[in-house]
Design an enzyme around this catalytic site. Structure first.
Site, PDB file in Angstrom:
ATOM      1  CB  VAL A  77      65.322  58.522  -1.009  1.00  0.00           C
ATOM      2  CG1 VAL A  77      64.361  58.133  -2.209  1.00  0.00           C
ATOM      3  CG2 VAL A  77      64.840  60.024  -0.515  1.00  0.00           C
TER       4      VAL A  77
ATOM      5  CG  ASN B  16      67.577  47.754  -3.403  1.00  0.00           C
ATOM      6  OD1 ASN B  16      68.342  47.226  -3.245  1.00  0.00           O
ATOM      7  ND2 ASN B  16      66.205  47.788  -3.155  1.00  0.00           N
TER       8      ASN B  16
ATOM      9  CE1 TYR C 296      68.971  42.416 -12.122  1.00  0.00           C
ATOM     10  CE2 TYR C 296      70.738  40.744 -12.294  1.00  0.00           C
ATOM     11  CZ  TYR C 296      70.062  41.863 -11.607  1.00  0.00           C
ATOM     12  OH  TYR C 296      70.658  41.881 -10.381  1.00  0.00           O
TER      13      TYR C 296
ATOM     14  CE  LYS D 135      70.776  45.384 -10.757  1.00  0.00           C
ATOM     15  NZ  LYS D 135      70.489  46.552  -9.818  1.00  0.00           N
TER      16      LYS D 135
HETATM   17  N1  LIG Z   1      68.402  38.878  -5.076  1.00  0.00           N
HETATM   18  C1  LIG Z   1      69.843  38.810  -5.810  1.00  0.00           C
HETATM   19  O1  LIG Z   1      70.328  37.807  -5.827  1.00  0.00           O
HETATM   20  C2  LIG Z   1      70.354  40.284  -6.198  1.00  0.00           C
HETATM   21  C3  LIG Z   1      71.724  40.042  -6.546  1.00  0.00           C
HETATM   22  C4  LIG Z   1      72.440  41.180  -6.858  1.00  0.00           C
HETATM   23  C5  LIG Z   1      71.782  42.469  -7.076  1.00  0.00           C
HETATM   24  N2  LIG Z   1      70.427  42.402  -6.725  1.00  0.00           N
HETATM   25  C6  LIG Z   1      69.735  43.777  -6.901  1.00  0.00           C
HETATM   26  O2  LIG Z   1      69.069  44.125  -5.594  1.00  0.00           O
HETATM   27  C7  LIG Z   1      68.154  44.837  -5.844  1.00  0.00           C
HETATM   28  C8  LIG Z   1      66.953  44.384  -4.900  1.00  0.00           C
HETATM   29  O3  LIG Z   1      66.459  43.153  -5.484  1.00  0.00           O
HETATM   30  P1  LIG Z   1      66.145  42.155  -4.224  1.00  0.00           P
HETATM   31  O4  LIG Z   1      66.929  41.034  -4.634  1.00  0.00           O
HETATM   32  O5  LIG Z   1      65.893  42.752  -2.957  1.00  0.00           O
HETATM   33  O6  LIG Z   1      64.753  41.549  -4.933  1.00  0.00           O
HETATM   34  P2  LIG Z   1      63.118  41.833  -4.520  1.00  0.00           P
HETATM   35  O7  LIG Z   1      62.843  41.077  -3.048  1.00  0.00           O
HETATM   36  O8  LIG Z   1      62.340  41.350  -5.526  1.00  0.00           O
HETATM   37  O9  LIG Z   1      63.075  43.553  -4.069  1.00  0.00           O
HETATM   38  C9  LIG Z   1      62.961  44.380  -5.415  1.00  0.00           C
HETATM   39  C10 LIG Z   1      62.578  45.762  -4.932  1.00  0.00           C
HETATM   40  O10 LIG Z   1      62.331  46.500  -6.013  1.00  0.00           O
HETATM   41  C11 LIG Z   1      61.121  46.882  -6.362  1.00  0.00           C
HETATM   42  N3  LIG Z   1      60.933  47.271  -7.805  1.00  0.00           N
HETATM   43  C12 LIG Z   1      61.398  46.304  -8.874  1.00  0.00           C
HETATM   44  N4  LIG Z   1      60.888  47.042 -10.019  1.00  0.00           N
HETATM   45  C13 LIG Z   1      60.195  47.968  -9.579  1.00  0.00           C
HETATM   46  C14 LIG Z   1      59.491  48.853 -10.706  1.00  0.00           C
HETATM   47  N5  LIG Z   1      59.483  49.161 -11.776  1.00  0.00           N
HETATM   48  N6  LIG Z   1      59.049  50.231  -9.711  1.00  0.00           N
HETATM   49  C15 LIG Z   1      59.072  50.245  -8.341  1.00  0.00           C
HETATM   50  N7  LIG Z   1      59.766  49.195  -7.453  1.00  0.00           N
HETATM   51  C16 LIG Z   1      60.303  48.335  -8.182  1.00  0.00           C
HETATM   52  C17 LIG Z   1      60.095  45.702  -5.757  1.00  0.00           C
HETATM   53  O11 LIG Z   1      58.701  46.530  -5.514  1.00  0.00           O
HETATM   54  P3  LIG Z   1      57.516  45.482  -5.285  1.00  0.00           P
HETATM   55  O12 LIG Z   1      57.702  44.662  -4.285  1.00  0.00           O
HETATM   56  O13 LIG Z   1      56.620  46.501  -5.079  1.00  0.00           O
HETATM   57  O14 LIG Z   1      57.356  45.044  -6.792  1.00  0.00           O
HETATM   58  C18 LIG Z   1      60.835  45.416  -4.539  1.00  0.00           C
HETATM   59  O15 LIG Z   1      60.732  46.416  -3.667  1.00  0.00           O
HETATM   60  C19 LIG Z   1      67.843  45.123  -7.311  1.00  0.00           C
HETATM   61  O16 LIG Z   1      68.250  46.205  -7.963  1.00  0.00           O
HETATM   62  C20 LIG Z   1      68.477  43.883  -7.786  1.00  0.00           C
HETATM   63  O17 LIG Z   1      68.950  43.925  -9.113  1.00  0.00           O
HETATM   64  C21 LIG Z   1      69.844  41.418  -6.286  1.00  0.00           C
END
Ligand SMILES: NC(=O)c1ccc[n+]([C@@H]2O[C@H](COP(=O)([O-])OP(=O)(O)OC[C@H]3O[C@@H](n4cnc5c(N)ncnc54)[C@H](OP(=O)(O)O)[C@@H]3O)[C@@H](O)[C@H]2O)c1
Length: 261
Positions: free
Chosen positions: A9, A86, A151, A155
């Site tokens: 999942v 995630n 945010y 985290k």
């Molecule tokens: N990018 C960074 O620099 C970074 C660094 C550390 C940690 N993270 C963490 O990595 C994880 C993934 O983020 P990412 O960087 O890959 O960004 P991303 O490309 O924006 O992906 C986020 C994903 O989470 C989904 N999502 C967000 N809110 C949601 C909700 N309320 N219900 C259902 N789905 C939701 C989005 O769905 P939709 O596309 O359908 O909206 C998308 O599939 C997050 O937890 C983020 O905090 C990111």
């Protein structure tokens, strides 16, 4: 007759790190139940089916219990072998300048929805005495997030919770791993309205590499992994730097207008 593939999942599998995690699961012989809150989850489903996985996909808002319940209903009684918790998003600007509902959505997605999902799925894993959980935490959880305060707080919660749950399950065959990336090149910064900030414009890690690091750590049953050398150094510095100083450093990265243009 073919042997059924185990189920993974993955939340937030429509883009970024979650997409790459789901892809790795499919490539390693898992079927998938995936969710995200926009219609592009259907395109992700098709891509993962192309890798040989059976895929159930759901468009749902994982910030609500109802939205998470829809995902649980989609999974039904099928045992979950891997859970990649995630889905998450950020939100830039000063706390008092943020829209309250948008700030709350960060908490409800990153914390409440994540906990509700894990509470339901990890119980089954404990009963069967097998399973792997991967949280996408962040090194953002190691520092006060001036101009991304909510945010970073969420985290910090996820990072902390992951270690605690891991310890609670240490006498079982259920492993809990926390992937702690630094800035990754995904849609995250655009969605969080951070594109005019230094962190929004700086060079970032490749989401495929970050996901691979997390996937491998999860498969080895490790407690945590910080993706990338620069981030490992930043995490080590954060551990010995006073919080007030970290908060000031974060201002330099996330203050609106701190970027070049
Ligand atoms: N990018 C960074 O620099 C970074 C660094 C550390 C940690 N993270 C963490 O990595 C994880 C993934 O983020 P990412 O960087 O890959 O960004 P991303 O490309 O924006 O992906 C986020 C994903 O989470 C989904 N999502 C967000 N809110 C949601 C909700 N309320 N219900 C259902 N789905 C939701 C989005 O769905 P939709 O596309 O359908 O909206 C998308 O599939 C997050 O937890 C983020 O905090 C990111």
């Amino acid at each position: 007759m073919t042997t059924p593939r185990p189920l993974a999942v993955v939340t937030g599998a429509s883009s970024g790190i979650g997409y790459e995690l789901a892809k790795l699961c499919a490539e390693h012989g898992y079927d998938l139940a995936i969710a995200a809150d926009e219609a592009s989850i259907v395109e992700a489903k098709q891509a993962f089916e192309g890798l040989g996985a059976q895929v159930r996909a759901l468009q749902t808002d994982l910030s609500t219990e109802d939205g998470v319940q829809d995902l649980l209903d989609l999974i039904g009684d099928e045992p979950v072998e891997i859970l990649c918790a995630n889905a998450g998003h950020g939100l830039g600007h000063g706390f008092l300048d943020q829209d309250w509902k948008a700030a709350r959505h960060v908490v409800d997605t990153n914390i409440t929805g994540t906990l509700f999902l894990v509470h339901n799925i990890a119980g089954g894993m404990r009963s069967r005495d097998r399973g792997r959980i991967l949280f996408t935490g962040s090194i953002a959880g190691l520092m006060p997030g001036t101009f991304q305060a909510v945010y970073n707080g969420t985290k910090a919660f996820v990072d902390s919770f992951s270690f605690a749950l891991r310890n609670e399950l240490k006498d079982t065959q259920v492993t809990v791993t926390c992937l702690m990336p630094g800035p990754v090149d995904t849609e995250f910064f655009e969605r969080a309205d951070l594109m005019d900030t230094k962190v929004g414009q700086d060079k970032k890690s490749d989401p495929a590499k970050v996901a691979k690091t997390g996937f491998e750590a999860m498969m080895k049953g490790e407690g945590d992994v910080v993706a990338g050398l620069k981030n490992k150094i930043q995490a080590a510095i954060a551990a010995v730097t006073p919080q007030t100083q970290l908060a000031e450093m974060h201002r330099g990265m996330a203050e609106p207008g701190s970027g070049k243009q």
